[in-house]
Design a protein around this motif. Structure first.
Motif, PDB file in Angstrom:
ATOM      1  N   PRO A   1      -5.513  -4.954  -5.125  1.00 50.50           N
ATOM      2  CA  PRO A   1      -4.157  -4.455  -4.919  1.00 50.50           C
ATOM      3  C   PRO A   1      -3.278  -4.459  -6.169  1.00 50.50           C
ATOM      4  O   PRO A   1      -2.181  -3.902  -6.145  1.00 50.50           O
ATOM      5  CB  PRO A   1      -3.596  -5.402  -3.866  1.00 50.50           C
ATOM      6  CG  PRO A   1      -4.303  -6.698  -4.127  1.00 50.50           C
ATOM      7  CD  PRO A   1      -5.689  -6.309  -4.551  1.00 50.50           C
TER       8      PRO A   1
ATOM      9  N   HIS B   1      -6.463  -0.733  -3.249  1.00 46.82           N
ATOM     10  CA  HIS B   1      -6.145  -1.600  -2.109  1.00 46.82           C
ATOM     11  C   HIS B   1      -7.335  -1.681  -1.162  1.00 46.82           C
ATOM     12  O   HIS B   1      -7.708  -2.773  -0.695  1.00 46.82           O
ATOM     13  CB  HIS B   1      -4.925  -1.069  -1.365  1.00 46.82           C
ATOM     14  CG  HIS B   1      -3.620  -1.539  -1.908  1.00 46.82           C
ATOM     15  ND1 HIS B   1      -2.926  -2.603  -1.386  1.00 46.82           N
ATOM     16  CD2 HIS B   1      -2.875  -1.084  -2.946  1.00 46.82           C
ATOM     17  CE1 HIS B   1      -1.808  -2.792  -2.070  1.00 46.82           C
ATOM     18  NE2 HIS B   1      -1.755  -1.874  -3.026  1.00 46.82           N
TER      19      HIS B   1
ATOM     20  N   MET C   1       0.849  -1.190   0.000  1.00 49.95           N
ATOM     21  CA  MET C   1       0.000   0.000   0.000  1.00 49.95           C
ATOM     22  C   MET C   1       0.883   1.238   0.000  1.00 49.95           C
ATOM     23  O   MET C   1       1.782   1.362   0.847  1.00 49.95           O
ATOM     24  CB  MET C   1      -0.895   0.006   1.240  1.00 49.95           C
ATOM     25  CG  MET C   1      -1.662   1.298   1.463  1.00 49.95           C
ATOM     26  SD  MET C   1      -3.169   1.433   0.512  1.00 49.95           S
ATOM     27  CE  MET C   1      -4.320   0.553   1.583  1.00 49.95           C
TER      28      MET C   1
END
Length: 257
Positions: free
Chosen positions: A224, A219, A115
């Motif tokens: 993701p 995310h 992230m």
């Protein structure tokens, strides 16, 4: 063909679904060929937003031809295929006068990049817009890309807000819109599109900041893996943000001028 043999197939399929969805909302002119190619006519006066796209790593010229010949093409259009086009596809494009070839890098940011960190400077706010605000979104995007507003007029339609998995964003500084972005989430994939910055606000890192915020949004939505189609100029910028070029999209269009 297995995923191991065609690792980018999921992304190509997600992109095909997106262009089909956009055209369906904009004009209702979208359909699939027998070999999986997609015809999508958005009606916008720009070749890349109308045409035939094959998500297959081995596109069938006959499939592309059947779709191409089924439209009057009153707007600029293109034939788009993955990777290096074969002779049969090149010849089919030339038969329609599409002799200009551009290559757009497909760039992917994999989950192992993690992230993105929250921005140190929070003066730029990136927020999703409601369907009622899509007129603002389209106007800012047109100004950011320095084209007439009618080029992206299709994105002003509030009906675009109903596209499944698609979210439109504006970036603001002190409440004033200075840029745009868009995400198209499909499963664990997050497509990033329409990243723009107004001319007077460039060279401040806004484009990269918007991209990172859209990656974070993916995310949060359980997607993701981010992907985008970059310009040659934008490729190094996205590379610095953790994306890497994994394939090229070959786009045939009519020569300009």
């Amino acid at each position: 063909m297995t995923e191991a043999q065609n690792p980018l197939g999921r992304i190509a399929t997600a992109y095909a679904d997106l262009v089909e969805g956009l055209a369906t909302v904009a004009t209702g002119r979208a359909r699939r060929g027998r070999g999986g190619a997609v015809l999508a006519v958005s009606g916008a006066p720009v070749a890349s937003l109308n045409g035939v796209f094959s998500p297959s790593p081995e596109p069938l010229a006959d499939d592309i031809a059947a779709l191409a010949e089924s439209e009057p093409w009153e707007v600029p259009w293109s034939i788009q295929v993955r990777g290096v086009p074969g002779r049969s596809v090149t010849d089919e494009a030339a038969r329609h006068g599409l002799t200009r070839l551009d290559r757009s890098p497909l760039m992917v940011r994999h989950p192992d990049r993690g992230m993105p960190a929250e921005p140190a400077d929070d003066s730029l706010k990136v927020r999703p817009v409601s369907p009622a605000e899509l007129g603002l979104y389209a106007a800012v995007m047109a100004e950011g890309f320095e084209v007439p507003q009618e080029v992206f007029g299709l994105f002003a339609d509030p009906a675009m807000g109903a596209l499944e998995g698609v979210t439109f964003y504006v970036a603001e500084v002190e409440g004033v819109a200075v840029g745009t972005g868009m995400t198209a989430v499909r499963g664990d994939l997050n497509g990033i599109f329409n990243v723009s910055t107004l001319p007077g606000h460039r060279r401040r890192g806004h484009g990269r900041a918007v991209t990172m915020e859209l990656v974070r949004a993916g995310h949060a939505a359980g997607a993701p893996t981010a992907y985008l189609y970059a310009s040659a100029m934008g490729e190094p910028v996205y590379a610095s943000a953790g994306f890497r070029t994994e394939e090229y999209l070959s786009v045939f269009s009519a020569p300009q001028g």
